[in-house]
Design a protein around this motif. Structure first.
Motif, PDB file in Angstrom:
ATOM      1  N   THR A  58     -13.005   3.509   2.025  1.00  0.00           N
ATOM      2  CA  THR A  58     -13.401   3.843   0.830  1.00  0.00           C
ATOM      3  C   THR A  58     -14.741   4.846   0.779  1.00  0.00           C
TER       4      THR A  58
ATOM      5  N   PHE B 182       0.816  -1.022  -0.067  1.00  0.00           N
ATOM      6  CA  PHE B 182      -0.180   0.122   0.050  1.00  0.00           C
ATOM      7  C   PHE B 182       0.825   1.284  -0.045  1.00  0.00           C
TER       8      PHE B 182
ATOM      9  N   VAL C 222     -11.341  -1.753   4.355  1.00  0.00           N
ATOM     10  CA  VAL C 222     -11.217  -1.234   3.194  1.00  0.00           C
ATOM     11  C   VAL C 222     -12.348  -0.576   2.564  1.00  0.00           C
TER      12      VAL C 222
ATOM     13  N   ILE D 178      -5.582   4.892   2.165  1.00  0.00           N
ATOM     14  CA  ILE D 178      -6.653   4.356   1.550  1.00  0.00           C
ATOM     15  C   ILE D 178      -7.162   5.895   0.827  1.00  0.00           C
TER      16      ILE D 178
ATOM     17  N   LEU E 257      -5.797  -2.883  -4.149  1.00  0.00           N
ATOM     18  CA  LEU E 257      -6.607  -1.896  -3.473  1.00  0.00           C
ATOM     19  C   LEU E 257      -7.323  -1.052  -4.646  1.00  0.00           C
TER      20      LEU E 257
END
Length: 343
Positions: free
Chosen positions: A267, A174, A263, A330, A194
């Motif tokens: 998001t 990431f 995640v 993220i 991702l």
């Protein structure tokens, strides 16, 4: 003093580009001669500007891979972890090098913790946590597991003695990549895993996960991952007795663990702020959405992959970025992916 010849594949990719950037800034960089596999003349020209020689081709050009590997002292393979013909072509070149010199060249190969994944389909996180020190457990993994076809061939070559192989095995990687190769527009800034979920969430205008979103994956940042590559590179050259190789040469890359739901949850917050989603709430993808957006890959993307990089830490790897940094990464990934969609 003769230079160390290094052949690298995947040099314009998310991980490979970061590894190459580190090596270009290495204290001994003047003694290294880099050659990278480049798919296009445009990318080759850009790599040339930072002192990297190139060969034009892809993983389909087997003779080129063999020739390039034979000419190198060290091969760093950071491209397709499942392409057995390409891996065998590289090993063939290294075997020819060994037969000419009597010295086993170094192979730093990139695998992935998908080798230990299960079939959770997002329903649970109950899965064995594999340590990279448990060589017996890794060797017992089925040949059908992702990446295993290439891993098995690599370990076999090491056992036969014509190559010294180290298998760096990341989970989810990431964080947006930074460095000279990003600056010149030749390196991918983000990974595949991702951003795929982010793209699907943007397309359905609501953050989504698979199943119950309870599946767990190991993760490490791009910069910590690059650190491990450089550490292995240095030790393999200077102090090889300090490193396990071949069967005992798997190095898991992890410093956090996350669920599919986490995640999607983060998001959703960003998509709602951007006005793409009406609500930050994340929901499970329907069967129709799984087929539409993920195809047959959805089962793999909803697995557990739980790993501990005990061997990696034992040789001196000290990752910095953990769960907090993963969650924080993220938002910029969502912004970057949305920007690319809107272009």
């Amino acid at each position: 003093m003769s230079s160390t010849k290094i052949f690298i594949t995947g040099a314009t990719g998310y991980i490979g580009g970061s590894v190459l950037s580190r090596l270009l800034a290495h204290p001994e960089a003047k003694s290294f001669e880099f050659t990278a596999l480049a798919r296009s003349a445009e990318k080759a020209a850009k790599l040339n500007t930072v002192g990297v020689k190139t060969v034009l081709g892809s993983y389909s050009d087997l003779d080129l891979l063999t020739k390039s590997a034979k000419e190198a002292d060290i091969v760093i393979a950071v491209a397709d972890s499942d392409n057995l013909p390409a891996a065998e072509a590289i090993l063939k070149g290294q075997k020819e090098k060994f037969e000419e010199t009597g010295k086993a060249p170094i192979l730093i190969h990139t695998s992935g913790t998908a080798i230990i994944s299960d079939d959770a389909r997002g329903q649970h996180g109950d899965h064995t946590i594999y340590s990279d020190l448990d060589s017996d457990a890794i060797e017992a993994l089925p040949e059908t597991a992702l990446h295993r076809n290439v891993d098995i061939a690599t370990v076999k070559a090491d056992k036969e003695g014509y190559v010294t192989a180290y298998l760096i095995t990341p989970g989810t990687v990431f964080g947006l990549a930074e460095g000279p190769l990003v600056d010149i527009g030749v390196q991918h800034k983000y990974s595949i895993q991702l951003p795929l979920f982010i793209k699907v969430s943007a397309a359905r205008k609501k953050a989504g996960y698979i199943g119950a979103g309870k599946n767990l994956w190991a993760a490490a940042s791009n910069r910590d991952t690059a650190d491990l590559f450089v550490l292995i590179f240095n030790a393999a050259r200077k102090n090889p007795s300090s490193l396990g190789h071949g069967r005992d040469g798997f190095y898991f890359v992890e410093n956090a663990e996350y669920s599919g739901f986490e995640v999607a949850e983060e998001t959703g917050k960003v998509l709602a702020e951007l006005g793409i989603a009406e609500s930050p709430e994340a929901t499970s993808n329907t069967a129709e959405e799984l087929k539409q957006f993920f195809g047959d890959w959805w089962t793999l993307l909803s697995t557990n992959s739980r790993a501990k990089g005990d061997r990696s830490r034992a040789v001196g790897w000290k990752p910095v970025d953990g769960k907090k940094e993963f969650i924080q990464s993220i938002r910029p990934e969502v912004l970057e992916v949305v920007k690319s969609i809107e272009k």
